[in-house]
Design a protein around this motif. Structure first.
Motif, mmCIF file in Angstrom:
data_model
loop_
_atom_site.group_PDB
_atom_site.id
_atom_site.type_symbol
_atom_site.label_atom_id
_atom_site.label_comp_id
_atom_site.label_asym_id
_atom_site.label_seq_id
_atom_site.Cartn_x
_atom_site.Cartn_y
_atom_site.Cartn_z
ATOM 1 N N ASP A 1 0.874 -1.172 0.000
ATOM 2 C CA ASP A 1 0.000 0.000 0.000
ATOM 3 C C ASP A 1 0.913 1.225 0.000
ATOM 4 O O ASP A 1 1.906 1.249 0.725
ATOM 5 C CB ASP A 1 -0.868 -0.030 1.273
ATOM 6 N N PRO A 2 0.618 2.258 -0.815
ATOM 7 C CA PRO A 2 1.465 3.452 -0.817
ATOM 8 C C PRO A 2 1.718 4.001 0.593
ATOM 9 O O PRO A 2 2.789 4.550 0.868
ATOM 10 C CB PRO A 2 0.682 4.436 -1.673
ATOM 11 N N ARG A 3 0.747 3.839 1.494
ATOM 12 C CA ARG A 3 0.905 4.356 2.857
ATOM 13 C C ARG A 3 1.865 3.516 3.693
ATOM 14 O O ARG A 3 2.255 3.933 4.791
ATOM 15 C CB ARG A 3 -0.469 4.441 3.538
ATOM 16 N N ASP A 4 2.261 2.345 3.178
ATOM 17 C CA ASP A 4 3.214 1.512 3.907
ATOM 18 C C ASP A 4 4.601 2.156 3.986
ATOM 19 O O ASP A 4 5.440 1.725 4.780
ATOM 20 C CB ASP A 4 3.343 0.132 3.244
ATOM 21 N N THR A 5 4.846 3.167 3.169
ATOM 22 C CA THR A 5 6.152 3.832 3.190
ATOM 23 C C THR A 5 6.183 5.017 4.156
ATOM 24 O O THR A 5 7.174 5.746 4.212
ATOM 25 C CB THR A 5 6.526 4.319 1.781
ATOM 26 N N ASP A 6 5.117 5.195 4.928
ATOM 27 C CA ASP A 6 5.000 6.325 5.853
ATOM 28 C C ASP A 6 6.134 6.307 6.886
ATOM 29 O O ASP A 6 6.308 5.327 7.616
ATOM 30 C CB ASP A 6 3.636 6.257 6.563
ATOM 31 N N HIS A 7 6.882 7.407 6.958
ATOM 32 C CA HIS A 7 7.998 7.489 7.913
ATOM 33 C C HIS A 7 7.521 7.642 9.353
ATOM 34 O O HIS A 7 8.324 7.557 10.282
ATOM 35 C CB HIS A 7 8.924 8.653 7.546
ATOM 36 N N ALA A 8 6.218 7.858 9.557
ATOM 37 C CA ALA A 8 5.698 8.008 10.911
ATOM 38 C C ALA A 8 5.602 6.679 11.645
ATOM 39 O O ALA A 8 5.395 6.650 12.863
ATOM 40 C CB ALA A 8 4.316 8.672 10.869
ATOM 41 N N ILE A 9 5.758 5.569 10.935
ATOM 42 C CA ILE A 9 5.674 4.253 11.558
ATOM 43 C C ILE A 9 6.863 4.039 12.480
ATOM 44 O O ILE A 9 8.023 4.118 12.047
ATOM 45 C CB ILE A 9 5.615 3.143 10.491
ATOM 46 N N ALA A 10 6.590 3.800 13.763
ATOM 47 C CA ALA A 10 7.665 3.513 14.722
ATOM 48 C C ALA A 10 8.337 2.198 14.332
ATOM 49 O O ALA A 10 7.660 1.205 14.065
ATOM 50 C CB ALA A 10 7.095 3.440 16.134
ATOM 51 N N TRP A 11 9.659 2.184 14.355
ATOM 52 C CA TRP A 11 10.408 1.085 13.740
ATOM 53 C C TRP A 11 11.496 0.600 14.679
ATOM 54 O O TRP A 11 12.245 1.387 15.239
ATOM 55 C CB TRP A 11 11.027 1.613 12.443
#
Length: 275
Positions: free
Chosen positions: A66-76
């Motif tokens: 999903d294009p939103r899977d590249t969101d940098h807001a995801i805590a990693w």
């Protein structure tokens, strides 16, 4: 040479593609996760007969990025997108999307969540009604992975994934995927469940047993699933699988003429399906 013979219209399409009269459909980035539990057993879903792609096949959880899977807001937590990119020969953005899609699709299709409250912990139970509501919202795309993890205060655990393979759908197909395969252990306390959706049946099975069932015609396995199971069949522990050193080589079955018939083939030492 092993392979799959192409009937009628598919054979003509194959000839058109080889001759340059028809352009192949672009392949979409996708991720697939082999969930493992001690035994060694893998989690398989049977895709509904009504599905446009791989209908009736037993597959691992997975799907398109999903294009939103590249969101940098995801805590990693764990290996960075750059590190995953080196393994899978992808740029940082693509690698971020692949890992996030792997985590999201695994939760959507099995209820297993590779995330936790911290970089050292993992969610122990995802079976409540509130979890189910979030899972359905993710499937319906009304909720992004970033928002899902953010509202629950969770960190994506990329260290729980290991790279396994890279497959691209043959040029003959009308729906094509550029898929990276991951392996992961079922987290302690979590359990899979029959989540419905694209699947009408789920099962935990030993790789060797799944291969035997495919050879006997009891189940249908796509070539990447078949080969992955064959690679896993000799491991005696999940830890052994996770510790395996894998060189990721891109595999894409090709179109070729075999004894006057058009076939999809991979290589000389591998047959698609029963030996």
């Amino acid at each position: 040479m092993g392979g799959i013979p192409l009937p009628g219209e598919l054979a003509e399409r194959a000839r058109d593609i080889l001759a340059g009269r028809v352009d192949p459909v672009p392949a979409r980035d996708a991720a697939t996760v082999v969930i493992l539990r001690e035994g060694v057993e893998v989690y398989l879903l049977r895709r509904k007969a009504s599905m446009d792609f791989a209908a009736g096949a037993y597959v691992f959880p997975g799907g398109s990025v999903d294009p939103r899977d590249t969101d940098h807001a995801i805590a990693w937590a764990g290996p960075s997108p750059a590190e995953w990119g080196e393994v899978f020969h992808a740029d940082d953005g693509t690698a971020r999307g692949l890992v996030c899609a792997a985590v999201r699709e695994t939760f959507e299709e099995s209820g297993v969540l590779l995330a936790g409250p911290s970089a050292e912990s993992v969610v122990a139970d995802t079976t409540g009604d509130d979890w189910e509501a979030d899972r359905l919202a993710l499937i319906g795309r009304s909720l992004s992975l970033a928002d899902f993890l953010g509202k629950r205060g969770l960190v994506l655990r990329s260290d729980l994934l290991r790279p396994w393979a890279h497959w691209i759908t043959p040029k003959i197909e009308n729906r094509r995927f550029d898929t990276r395969f991951f392996v992961a252990a079922l987290p302690p306390g979590q359990r899979t469940r029959d989540v419905g959706g694209e699947a009408d049946q789920v099962a935990w099975v030993r790789p060797a047993d799944a291969i035997d069932q495919a050879k006997n015609g009891r189940i249908f396995l796509m070539p990447p699933t078949y080969r992955t199971l064959n690679e896993l069949r000799d491991y005696s522990t999940v830890a052994g699988v996770l510790a395996a050193e894998r060189e990721i080589v891109t595999l894409m079955p090709e179109i070729a003429e075999v004894n006057g018939e058009m076939h999809i083939v991979l290589d000389d030492d591998y047959r698609f399906g029963p030996a």
